[in-house]
Design a protein around this motif. Structure first.
Motif, PDB file in Angstrom:
ATOM      1  N   LYS A  81       7.067   3.004  12.789  1.00  0.00           N
ATOM      2  CA  LYS A  81       6.940   1.504  12.707  1.00  0.00           C
ATOM      3  C   LYS A  81       5.643   1.005  12.323  1.00  0.00           C
ATOM      4  O   LYS A  81       5.454   0.392  11.423  1.00  0.00           O
ATOM      5  N   GLN A  82       4.600   1.999  12.661  1.00  0.00           N
ATOM      6  CA  GLN A  82       3.172   1.780  12.298  1.00  0.00           C
ATOM      7  C   GLN A  82       2.796   1.787  10.838  1.00  0.00           C
ATOM      8  O   GLN A  82       2.307   1.179  10.251  1.00  0.00           O
ATOM      9  N   ILE A  83       3.394   2.895  10.544  1.00  0.00           N
ATOM     10  CA  ILE A  83       3.268   3.245   8.815  1.00  0.00           C
ATOM     11  C   ILE A  83       3.987   2.493   8.086  1.00  0.00           C
ATOM     12  O   ILE A  83       3.525   1.932   7.002  1.00  0.00           O
ATOM     13  N   GLU A  84       5.261   1.703   8.480  1.00  0.00           N
ATOM     14  CA  GLU A  84       5.932   0.837   7.596  1.00  0.00           C
ATOM     15  C   GLU A  84       5.030  -0.368   7.635  1.00  0.00           C
ATOM     16  O   GLU A  84       4.935  -0.982   6.609  1.00  0.00           O
ATOM     17  N   LEU A  85       4.429  -0.936   8.812  1.00  0.00           N
ATOM     18  CA  LEU A  85       3.720  -1.971   8.619  1.00  0.00           C
ATOM     19  C   LEU A  85       2.303  -1.818   7.861  1.00  0.00           C
ATOM     20  O   LEU A  85       1.965  -2.769   7.170  1.00  0.00           O
ATOM     21  N   LEU A  86       1.765  -0.573   8.093  1.00  0.00           N
ATOM     22  CA  LEU A  86       0.496  -0.283   7.079  1.00  0.00           C
ATOM     23  C   LEU A  86       0.988  -0.524   5.440  1.00  0.00           C
ATOM     24  O   LEU A  86       0.063  -1.101   4.865  1.00  0.00           O
ATOM     25  N   ALA A  87       2.353  -0.025   5.324  1.00  0.00           N
ATOM     26  CA  ALA A  87       2.484   0.029   3.615  1.00  0.00           C
ATOM     27  C   ALA A  87       2.858  -1.486   3.292  1.00  0.00           C
ATOM     28  O   ALA A  87       2.505  -1.678   2.324  1.00  0.00           O
ATOM     29  N   SER A  88       3.409  -2.164   4.127  1.00  0.00           N
ATOM     30  CA  SER A  88       3.923  -3.460   3.610  1.00  0.00           C
ATOM     31  C   SER A  88       2.967  -4.735   4.255  1.00  0.00           C
ATOM     32  O   SER A  88       2.661  -5.655   3.453  1.00  0.00           O
ATOM     33  N   SER A  89       1.931  -4.586   4.960  1.00  0.00           N
ATOM     34  CA  SER A  89       1.058  -5.536   5.629  1.00  0.00           C
ATOM     35  C   SER A  89      -0.202  -4.929   6.256  1.00  0.00           C
ATOM     36  O   SER A  89      -0.215  -5.135   7.605  1.00  0.00           O
ATOM     37  N   ASP A  97      -2.922  -5.906   7.076  1.00  0.00           N
ATOM     38  CA  ASP A  97      -3.963  -6.745   7.967  1.00  0.00           C
ATOM     39  C   ASP A  97      -3.009  -7.031   9.141  1.00  0.00           C
ATOM     40  O   ASP A  97      -3.531  -8.022   9.857  1.00  0.00           O
ATOM     41  N   HIS A  98      -1.830  -6.735   9.436  1.00  0.00           N
ATOM     42  CA  HIS A  98      -1.053  -7.038  10.545  1.00  0.00           C
ATOM     43  C   HIS A  98      -1.782  -6.698  11.789  1.00  0.00           C
ATOM     44  O   HIS A  98      -2.304  -5.639  11.866  1.00  0.00           O
ATOM     45  N   PRO A  99      -1.828  -7.894  12.736  1.00  0.00           N
ATOM     46  CA  PRO A  99      -2.914  -7.508  13.877  1.00  0.00           C
ATOM     47  C   PRO A  99      -2.615  -6.596  14.837  1.00  0.00           C
ATOM     48  O   PRO A  99      -3.110  -5.692  15.403  1.00  0.00           O
ATOM     49  N   SER A 100      -1.217  -6.000  14.826  1.00  0.00           N
ATOM     50  CA  SER A 100      -0.589  -4.769  15.649  1.00  0.00           C
ATOM     51  C   SER A 100      -1.197  -3.461  15.320  1.00  0.00           C
ATOM     52  O   SER A 100      -1.507  -2.486  16.049  1.00  0.00           O
ATOM     53  N   MET A 124       0.725  -1.355   0.114  1.00  0.00           N
ATOM     54  CA  MET A 124      -0.078  -0.221   0.017  1.00  0.00           C
ATOM     55  C   MET A 124       0.780   1.157  -0.109  1.00  0.00           C
ATOM     56  O   MET A 124       1.880   1.363   0.751  1.00  0.00           O
ATOM     57  N   ARG A 125       0.574   2.304  -0.797  1.00  0.00           N
ATOM     58  CA  ARG A 125       1.405   3.365  -1.049  1.00  0.00           C
ATOM     59  C   ARG A 125       0.468   4.655   0.162  1.00  0.00           C
ATOM     60  O   ARG A 125      -0.500   4.315   0.566  1.00  0.00           O
ATOM     61  N   ILE A 126       1.658   5.054   0.889  1.00  0.00           N
ATOM     62  CA  ILE A 126       1.021   6.085   1.843  1.00  0.00           C
ATOM     63  C   ILE A 126       1.447   7.544   1.501  1.00  0.00           C
ATOM     64  O   ILE A 126       2.428   8.047   0.968  1.00  0.00           O
ATOM     65  N   VAL A 127       0.523   8.361   1.725  1.00  0.00           N
ATOM     66  CA  VAL A 127       0.408   9.841   1.553  1.00  0.00           C
ATOM     67  C   VAL A 127       0.112  10.516   2.610  1.00  0.00           C
ATOM     68  O   VAL A 127      -0.921  10.109   3.580  1.00  0.00           O
ATOM     69  N   PHE A 128       0.748  11.444   2.917  1.00  0.00           N
ATOM     70  CA  PHE A 128       0.548  12.404   4.314  1.00  0.00           C
ATOM     71  C   PHE A 128      -0.060  13.402   3.871  1.00  0.00           C
ATOM     72  O   PHE A 128       0.152  14.279   3.205  1.00  0.00           O
ATOM     73  N   SER A 129      -1.195  13.810   4.878  1.00  0.00           N
ATOM     74  CA  SER A 129      -1.781  14.992   4.568  1.00  0.00           C
ATOM     75  C   SER A 129      -1.060  16.362   5.102  1.00  0.00           C
ATOM     76  O   SER A 129      -0.145  15.840   6.190  1.00  0.00           O
ATOM     77  N   SER A 138     -16.687   4.441  13.396  1.00  0.00           N
ATOM     78  CA  SER A 138     -18.246   4.465  13.195  1.00  0.00           C
ATOM     79  C   SER A 138     -18.554   6.054  13.122  1.00  0.00           C
ATOM     80  O   SER A 138     -17.835   6.763  14.148  1.00  0.00           O
ATOM     81  N   GLY A 139     -19.776   6.175  12.729  1.00  0.00           N
ATOM     82  CA  GLY A 139     -20.442   7.378  12.734  1.00  0.00           C
ATOM     83  C   GLY A 139     -19.422   8.543  11.527  1.00  0.00           C
ATOM     84  O   GLY A 139     -19.772   9.876  11.645  1.00  0.00           O
ATOM     85  N   VAL A 140     -18.217   7.940  11.063  1.00  0.00           N
ATOM     86  CA  VAL A 140     -17.726   8.819  10.080  1.00  0.00           C
ATOM     87  C   VAL A 140     -17.709   8.082   8.894  1.00  0.00           C
ATOM     88  O   VAL A 140     -16.974   7.024   8.778  1.00  0.00           O
ATOM     89  N   THR A 141     -18.127   8.628   7.701  1.00  0.00           N
ATOM     90  CA  THR A 141     -18.057   7.911   6.354  1.00  0.00           C
ATOM     91  C   THR A 141     -16.312   7.879   5.930  1.00  0.00           C
ATOM     92  O   THR A 141     -15.894   8.948   5.667  1.00  0.00           O
ATOM     93  N   GLY A 142     -16.140   6.493   5.455  1.00  0.00           N
ATOM     94  CA  GLY A 142     -14.799   6.619   4.757  1.00  0.00           C
ATOM     95  C   GLY A 142     -13.410   6.655   5.580  1.00  0.00           C
ATOM     96  O   GLY A 142     -12.299   6.864   5.026  1.00  0.00           O
ATOM     97  N   ILE A 143     -13.645   6.940   6.914  1.00  0.00           N
ATOM     98  CA  ILE A 143     -12.239   7.140   7.863  1.00  0.00           C
ATOM     99  C   ILE A 143     -12.116   5.792   8.581  1.00  0.00           C
ATOM    100  O   ILE A 143     -13.040   5.329   9.112  1.00  0.00           O
ATOM    101  N   TRP A 144     -10.711   5.479   8.609  1.00  0.00           N
ATOM    102  CA  TRP A 144     -10.289   4.329   9.370  1.00  0.00           C
ATOM    103  C   TRP A 144      -9.424   4.821  10.458  1.00  0.00           C
ATOM    104  O   TRP A 144      -9.102   5.749  10.322  1.00  0.00           O
ATOM    105  N   ARG A 145      -9.021   4.059  11.418  1.00  0.00           N
ATOM    106  CA  ARG A 145      -8.092   4.382  12.299  1.00  0.00           C
ATOM    107  C   ARG A 145      -7.067   3.204  12.449  1.00  0.00           C
ATOM    108  O   ARG A 145      -7.551   2.104  12.408  1.00  0.00           O
ATOM    109  N   VAL A 146      -5.650   3.577  13.000  1.00  0.00           N
ATOM    110  CA  VAL A 146      -4.599   2.477  13.362  1.00  0.00           C
ATOM    111  C   VAL A 146      -4.260   2.954  14.806  1.00  0.00           C
ATOM    112  O   VAL A 146      -4.076   4.066  15.035  1.00  0.00           O
ATOM    113  N   LYS A 147      -4.027   1.901  15.247  1.00  0.00           N
ATOM    114  CA  LYS A 147      -3.470   1.803  16.834  1.00  0.00           C
ATOM    115  C   LYS A 147      -1.968   2.147  16.718  1.00  0.00           C
ATOM    116  O   LYS A 147      -1.478   1.477  15.875  1.00  0.00           O
TER     117      LYS A 147
END
Length: 85
Positions: A26-34, A36-39, A1-6, A46-55
């Protein structure tokens, strides 16, 4: 996945403590490569269309929008950012 920063994400990131920035990186690297990684604990907000969150840590999150194979990182910070993702 390609990452773009607002612009808002970049400003939020610059205000974070150094140790939290390292965890965000570290989390951005994981997001780009995997996205679906559990961490990541990637979930639709919920309550916001099209927005996700990462821990990042127990108290920090990244909000993002996913468009095909691109993740647009919107905000990063403590749980309060989830009020205005």
């Amino acid at each position: 996945m390609r990452i773009v920063f607002s612009d808002r994400f970049v400003r939020d990131y610059a205000r974070l403590p150094r140790e939290i920035r390292a965890r965000v990186d570290k989390q951005i690297e994981l997001l780009a490569s995997s996205p679906d990684h559990p961490s990541l604990d990637l979930k639709k907000m919920s309550g916001v269309t099209g927005i996700w969150r990462v821990k990042v840590t127990g108290g920090y999150r990244i909000t993002l929008r996913i468009e095909r194979d691109v993740a647009v990182l919107r905000r990063v910070g403590p749980h309060d950012i989830l009020k205005t993702p």
